[in-house]
Scaffold this active site. Structure first.
Site, PDB file in Angstrom:
ATOM      1  N   HIS A 132      11.463   0.513  -6.812  1.00  0.00           N
ATOM      2  CA  HIS A 132      10.577  -0.584  -7.225  1.00  0.00           C
ATOM      3  C   HIS A 132       9.922  -1.260  -6.025  1.00  0.00           C
ATOM      4  CE1 HIS A 132      12.508  -1.202 -11.495  1.00  0.00           C
ATOM      5  NE2 HIS A 132      11.996  -0.001 -11.307  1.00  0.00           N
ATOM      6  N   CYS A 155      -9.572  -3.904   5.152  1.00  0.00           N
ATOM      7  CA  CYS A 155     -10.801  -3.956   4.343  1.00  0.00           C
ATOM      8  C   CYS A 155     -11.214  -5.382   3.951  1.00  0.00           C
ATOM      9  CB  CYS A 155     -10.653  -3.093   3.086  1.00  0.00           C
ATOM     10  SG  CYS A 155      -9.618  -3.833   1.816  1.00  0.00           S
ATOM     11  N   SER A 176      21.635  -1.556 -15.809  1.00  0.00           N
ATOM     12  CA  SER A 176      21.695  -1.523 -17.272  1.00  0.00           C
ATOM     13  C   SER A 176      20.346  -1.180 -17.885  1.00  0.00           C
ATOM     14  CB  SER A 176      22.195  -2.860 -17.805  1.00  0.00           C
ATOM     15  OG  SER A 176      21.453  -3.895 -17.226  1.00  0.00           O
ATOM     16  N   GLY A 182      25.712  -0.948 -11.629  1.00  0.00           N
ATOM     17  CA  GLY A 182      25.040  -2.184 -12.027  1.00  0.00           C
ATOM     18  C   GLY A 182      23.612  -1.987 -12.482  1.00  0.00           C
TER      19      GLY A 182
HETATM   20 ZN    ZN Z   1      -7.422  -3.305   2.151  1.00  0.00          ZN
END
Ligand code: ZN
Length: 271
Positions: free
Chosen positions: A128, A160, A197, A195
């Site tokens: 994650h 950017c 679930s 752990g």
């Molecule tokens: Zn960027």
């Protein structure tokens, strides 16, 4: 005779099933970090109780109110920084170090915190993402680990110029393909789920598929999970910070015994 259902008996059975395997995959989830004092979303107090986690960890939430989302992430970064890894997380690092090559132990987690790294676990797979990553919100590919003062989170993308966002995987976003590939390429022949679930696909399918293929699967969780009822899964009920060190103590003792018995093998070299 009935198998030994005492805690000691269950631990011994689990250590026996996982020991001697060449490639052990460990998957840890929210229950493991909660044992280290990392607040779960339900524990959140004050402001955050008014929100659902989906209303903070999604592209829609960020588009609606980026500063609110950033406040939540910065607060969690500080909370995690104040926590320490627990004995179970540290014991995973010990198991990795005691496992002789070519055997390996790969640790994957759905937690965004860095407690496993701070426990000295090597090569953690972060399914994650990481709580401390800051990334370009326009997806130009820029991503960096933020500094302790969250300095990057206040600036535009250096590549950017677009706004930056937390580097975590949000609701509705796919898991990072390279991390999922690391698990697939590992070709585990045993699995320990700690752990966790509520895993999402494709990770939720790993342990059930391993059971179907006849590989040993052991689970440590405080309460029953969808995995608990599956044929062949050995469930150890309790907290990760208590059960995991006890299990790994048995596994490493057995590894050490097999190493020392090899070392004193009386067979002459030319026999
Ligand atoms: Zn960027």
């Amino acid at each position: 005779m009935d198998p030994d259902h005492s805690v000691t008996g269950q631990l011994a059975r689990a250590a026996d099933r996982l020991g001697g395997r060449r490639r052990l995959l460990v998957i840890t989830g929210a229950g493991s970090s909660a044992d280290a004092g990392v607040p779960t979303f339900r524990d959140a107090d004050g402001l955050w109780q008014r929100y659902r986690v989906e209303d903070l960890a999604s592209r829609q939430a960020f588009a609606r109110d980026p500063e609110l989302v950033w406040r939540w992430y910065r607060e969690r970064r500080e909370q995690v920084a104040a926590c320490q890894p627990h004995a179970g997380q540290r014991s995973l690092a010990l198991l990795q170090r005691c496992t002789p090559a070519p055997r390996r132990v790969l640790v994957a987690t759905t937690n965004e915190d860095d407690l496993l790294e701070r426990a000295a676990v090597a090569d953690v797979v972060h399914l994650h993402g990481s709580l401390y990553d800051t990334a370009c919100a326009a997806a130009c590919g820029w991503r960096s680990r933020d500094s302790e003062d969250n300095g990057l989170s206040f600036l535009p993308c250096p590549r950017c110029g677009a706004p930056v966002r937390p580097g975590s995987v949000w609701f509705g976003e796919p898991l990072p393909a390279d991390e999922v590939e690391r698990i697939e390429g590992f070709a585990a022949d045993a699995c320990l789920v700690v752990g966790s679930s509520s895993l999402v696909q494709p990770v939720a399918a790993i342990a059930p598929e391993m059971l179907l293929a006849g590989h040993p699967v052991v689970e440590i969780n405080a309460t029953a999970t969808p995995l608990s009822g599956m044929d062949g899964c050995l469930s150890l009920r309790g907290s990760a910070c208590e059960i995991l060190p006890a299990l790994i103590d048995l596994m490493t003792s057995s590894l050490m015994r097999s190493r020392s018995s090899t070392a004193i093998d009386p067979t002459p070299p030319d026999a």
